[in-house]
Write a protein that holds these residues in place. Structure first.
Motif, PDB file in Angstrom:
ATOM      1  N   THR A  78       0.834  -1.206   0.000  1.00 38.73           N
ATOM      2  CA  THR A  78       0.000   0.000   0.000  1.00 38.73           C
ATOM      3  C   THR A  78       0.867   1.254   0.000  1.00 38.73           C
ATOM      4  O   THR A  78       0.546   2.232  -0.674  1.00 38.73           O
ATOM      5  N   ALA A  79       1.972   1.224   0.732  1.00 42.75           N
ATOM      6  CA  ALA A  79       2.881   2.370   0.734  1.00 42.75           C
ATOM      7  C   ALA A  79       3.462   2.608  -0.651  1.00 42.75           C
ATOM      8  O   ALA A  79       3.561   3.753  -1.105  1.00 42.75           O
ATOM      9  N   LEU A  80       3.825   1.536  -1.344  1.00 41.26           N
ATOM     10  CA  LEU A  80       4.352   1.680  -2.707  1.00 41.26           C
ATOM     11  C   LEU A  80       3.273   2.192  -3.656  1.00 41.26           C
ATOM     12  O   LEU A  80       3.537   3.027  -4.525  1.00 41.26           O
ATOM     13  N   GLY A  81       2.049   1.698  -3.499  1.00 40.58           N
ATOM     14  CA  GLY A  81       0.937   2.203  -4.299  1.00 40.58           C
ATOM     15  C   GLY A  81       0.631   3.658  -3.969  1.00 40.58           C
ATOM     16  O   GLY A  81       0.281   4.446  -4.847  1.00 40.58           O
ATOM     17  N   LEU A 113      -5.826  -2.543  -0.361  1.00 39.92           N
ATOM     18  CA  LEU A 113      -5.409  -2.852   1.011  1.00 39.92           C
ATOM     19  C   LEU A 113      -6.455  -3.707   1.719  1.00 39.92           C
ATOM     20  O   LEU A 113      -6.116  -4.670   2.398  1.00 39.92           O
ATOM     21  N   LEU A 114      -7.732  -3.367   1.532  1.00 39.02           N
ATOM     22  CA  LEU A 114      -8.793  -4.167   2.153  1.00 39.02           C
ATOM     23  C   LEU A 114      -8.780  -5.606   1.643  1.00 39.02           C
ATOM     24  O   LEU A 114      -8.962  -6.545   2.420  1.00 39.02           O
ATOM     25  N   LEU A 115      -8.578  -5.770   0.336  1.00 34.55           N
ATOM     26  CA  LEU A 115      -8.528  -7.122  -0.226  1.00 34.55           C
ATOM     27  C   LEU A 115      -7.343  -7.915   0.320  1.00 34.55           C
ATOM     28  O   LEU A 115      -7.476  -9.085   0.680  1.00 34.55           O
ATOM     29  N   SER A 116      -6.200  -7.269   0.371  1.00 34.75           N
ATOM     30  CA  SER A 116      -4.998  -8.000   0.766  1.00 34.75           C
ATOM     31  C   SER A 116      -4.833  -8.101   2.280  1.00 34.75           C
ATOM     32  O   SER A 116      -3.920  -8.760   2.746  1.00 34.75           O
ATOM     33  N   ALA A 117      -5.718  -7.474   3.051  1.00 34.41           N
ATOM     34  CA  ALA A 117      -5.626  -7.542   4.514  1.00 34.41           C
ATOM     35  C   ALA A 117      -6.039  -8.910   5.057  1.00 34.41           C
ATOM     36  O   ALA A 117      -5.718  -9.247   6.191  1.00 34.41           O
ATOM     37  N   ILE A 118      -6.730  -9.705   4.252  1.00 40.84           N
ATOM     38  CA  ILE A 118      -7.121 -11.046   4.673  1.00 40.84           C
ATOM     39  C   ILE A 118      -5.876 -11.931   4.576  1.00 40.84           C
ATOM     40  O   ILE A 118      -5.359 -12.138   3.485  1.00 40.84           O
TER      41      ILE A 118
END
Length: 138
Positions: A60-63, A91-96
């Protein structure tokens, strides 16, 4: 005479340099390697999902850096909101944990944001446009 950061390719503040940096960042995040058999590219955005907690935050920081570069180009507030929404949804998708890589594999926020930036550059800075060619290997 020593080279300054401004004289090195891709390190300037002009639209062409910003475009070059953003394209490289998108390629790193979304198209680093090709998965054999699927013929689908993945990058750090999906690979970092293997590290629960810190991986999605790093991606997310890179995005977010891509969004910051877009801000430096003068994109509208609407375009910036769309780009921030793409990064936030990613971020929400990858938080899982562990399972988050699957939807992240299909939702490519950085590629979407690159398209928004390219449209802006092509419209407002046509001198920064590049000719895109696809290289096919037999």
């Amino acid at each position: 005479m020593p080279a300054t950061f401004q004289s090195l390719p891709g390190l300037g503040r002009d639209p062409a340099s910003i475009r070059q940096r953003v394209e490289h960042a998108e390629r790193l995040l979304e198209g680093l390697i090709t998965i054999p058999g699927l013929n689908r590219k993945v990058g750090l955005d999906v690979l970092l999902d293997a590290l629960p907690g810190i991986g999605p935050v790093a991606a997310t920081a890179l995005g977010g850096w891509i969004v910051w570069e877009a801000r430096n180009l003068g994109l509208s507030k609407w375009q910036m909101a769309r780009m921030a929404g793409n990064v936030g949804f990613d971020l929400l998708l990858s938080a899982i944990p562990f399972v988050g890589a699957i939807p992240d594999f299909f939702f490519r926020s950085n590629s979407r944001n690159l398209r928004i930036i390219k449209r802006h550059l092509d419209r407002h800075h046509p001198g920064a446009a590049t000719i895109e060619t696809e290289v096919r290997r037999a």
